[in-house]
Design a protein around this motif. Sequence first.
Motif, PDB file in Angstrom:
ATOM      1  N   GLN A 133       0.556  -1.033   0.042  1.00  0.00           N
ATOM      2  CA  GLN A 133      -0.017  -0.538  -0.039  1.00  0.00           C
ATOM      3  C   GLN A 133       0.864   1.611  -0.093  1.00  0.00           C
ATOM      4  OE1 GLN A 133      -2.406  -0.022  -0.711  1.00  0.00           O
ATOM      5  NE2 GLN A 133      -4.018  -1.320   0.380  1.00  0.00           N
ATOM      6  N   GLY A 134       0.308   1.586  -0.708  1.00  0.00           N
ATOM      7  CA  GLY A 134       1.336   3.942  -0.977  1.00  0.00           C
ATOM      8  C   GLY A 134       0.838   4.233   0.262  1.00  0.00           C
ATOM      9  N   GLY A 135       0.882   5.584   0.056  1.00  0.00           N
ATOM     10  CA  GLY A 135       0.482   6.986   0.763  1.00  0.00           C
ATOM     11  C   GLY A 135      -0.874   6.896   1.476  1.00  0.00           C
ATOM     12  N   THR A 136      -1.650   6.063   0.498  1.00  0.00           N
ATOM     13  CA  THR A 136      -3.388   6.111   0.807  1.00  0.00           C
ATOM     14  C   THR A 136      -3.431   4.958   0.606  1.00  0.00           C
ATOM     15  OG1 THR A 136      -3.100   9.066   0.026  1.00  0.00           O
ATOM     16  CG2 THR A 136      -5.148   7.346   0.108  1.00  0.00           C
ATOM     17  N   PRO A 137      -4.040   4.203   1.509  1.00  0.00           N
ATOM     18  CA  PRO A 137      -4.147   2.798   1.010  1.00  0.00           C
ATOM     19  C   PRO A 137      -5.302   2.743  -0.315  1.00  0.00           C
ATOM     20  CG  PRO A 137      -4.441   3.520   3.340  1.00  0.00           C
ATOM     21  CD  PRO A 137      -4.366   4.619   2.390  1.00  0.00           C
ATOM     22  N   ARG A 138      -4.552   1.532  -0.928  1.00  0.00           N
ATOM     23  CA  ARG A 138      -6.423   1.628  -2.027  1.00  0.00           C
ATOM     24  C   ARG A 138      -6.255   0.536  -2.515  1.00  0.00           C
ATOM     25  NH1 ARG A 138      -5.694   7.066  -4.505  1.00  0.00           N
ATOM     26  NH2 ARG A 138      -4.083   7.964  -4.545  1.00  0.00           N
ATOM     27  N   SER A 139      -7.370   0.509  -3.838  1.00  0.00           N
ATOM     28  CA  SER A 139      -7.711  -0.544  -3.884  1.00  0.00           C
ATOM     29  C   SER A 139      -7.725  -1.526  -5.002  1.00  0.00           C
ATOM     30  CB  SER A 139      -9.648  -1.152  -4.516  1.00  0.00           C
ATOM     31  OG  SER A 139      -9.455   0.061  -5.173  1.00  0.00           O
TER      32      SER A 139
END
Length: 510
Positions: free
Chosen positions: A455-461
């Motif tokens: 996961q990067g700086g903001t959680p993604r789907s």
Amino acid sequence: MASTFSNVGIELIPSGFQSGTWGDTTNVNLQIIDRLTSGVGTITLSGTTHTLSTNVSGSATLSDGQYSVLVFGGSPSGTNTVTISPNTSQHVYLVKNTSGQSVVLTQGSGGDVTVANGKSAIVYCDGAGSAAKVTDLTSTFNFQPLDAELTAIAGLATTDGNIIVGNGSTWVAESGATARTSLGLTIGTNVQAYDAGLQSISGLTTSANQMIYTTGSDTYATTGLTAAGRAILDDADASAQRTTLGLAIGTDVQAYDAGLLSIAGLTTSANQMIYTTGSDTYATTGLTAAGRAILDDADASAQRTTLGLVIGTDVQAYDADLSAIAALTPTDGNFIVGNGSAWVTESGATALSSLGITASAAELNYNDITTLGTSQASKVVTADANGDVTLSQELTAKSYNETYATVSSSSQSLTIDCETANVFQVTLTEDVTSSNFTNPPSSGTAYGFTLRVVQGGTPRSLAWPSGVKWPNNGTAPSLSSSAGQIDVFVFFTTDAGVNWYGFTAGQDFA
């Protein structure tokens, strides 16, 4: 006998009626008349509709519709339609609209009047029932309505030579030069200033294929100009002009050269050639057929062929090594081997040792594979033209390594190329709405890979390919929900990627 009522709600009392009360009725009637003659009514509007009553049926009652002047205010939510009731009442109104929205005055289907915000009008209602019409009397008056821009023009001084020009917000008076600049007509910048020469040109009578030329100071005339003349005038320099005229030096005409002048002075006959006798000085000598054949050859090799002296065919090329080899005795089973300083003969075993080969003949035959890219008993492994290696039996290795690759998404799409690695990592910097596993091996060959999702700086789907089958009734796992966390998934296929079987190896790694 009962009272009757006028068009605007004035009660008409029959003789002998309302004894002791007629004064109250008369006072209401007088108030109605006061509104009709000079009354100013402030009408507060809201929403988009309003009803304006001119009289109340069956009683002498004051109403807003009895005012002669109507000032519309309030805070309507949009264009407000004001219905004048009843539709049988005739009335003249002076209307001023300060409501912030347009006001539409209507009484029936005959016609309406719209008074824009900030504007005024004089209207009348004809009281024609369901077909009643509201008419704008102001529009029929023969005078100029008040206009801020006309007021601004009226206030300008009529200075000699000034011109009225709009400056973007109002009208101002500008001198001729300033006005020309405002209009984009600056002499010498936007329009051509007067010039005697240009005036002379403007007076010419022209026709096709002519050019102008001077006949004096600022005086012009015309003369013919052919296509050939235009071609010459269009050339960039003298060289181009010579080319146009078909006189290109070195192409159409010969450039002067002292040597060529010397050649031009020679007296020649058959079977001669020229040669130099000094700088730019030439003479002739005889040239036989054999001489021409040698001179006609392209290089020394061809000349040796013409002379029957082909090296390696007609004559032996000199080579020190060949001379040394020629001196060796060709003993049966011996090999010619370089020993670092000369060529010598050695037996087969000695020659292999000299070459650093310790394998026996049987061991050397281990490489004798019949078909490239296949495996054979007791033979070494080779790859086919695509770099693929196929083994018919088990592979025993001291250490097994897999290829690792980092991939990234682009435009919310992720592609895993099965040809590039067996272990992949992707760091999610955007929501991935589509993904694809490409280039799996052909059906009947099993292939698997491991995918690490960070996961990067903001959680993604991440949306998985439709061909992935998950355990637990096919429910795809959710990704970790914190930045920097890692999930690990494993996939394999046996039918060329038609079906992928997916497993969660671990989640929420820090």
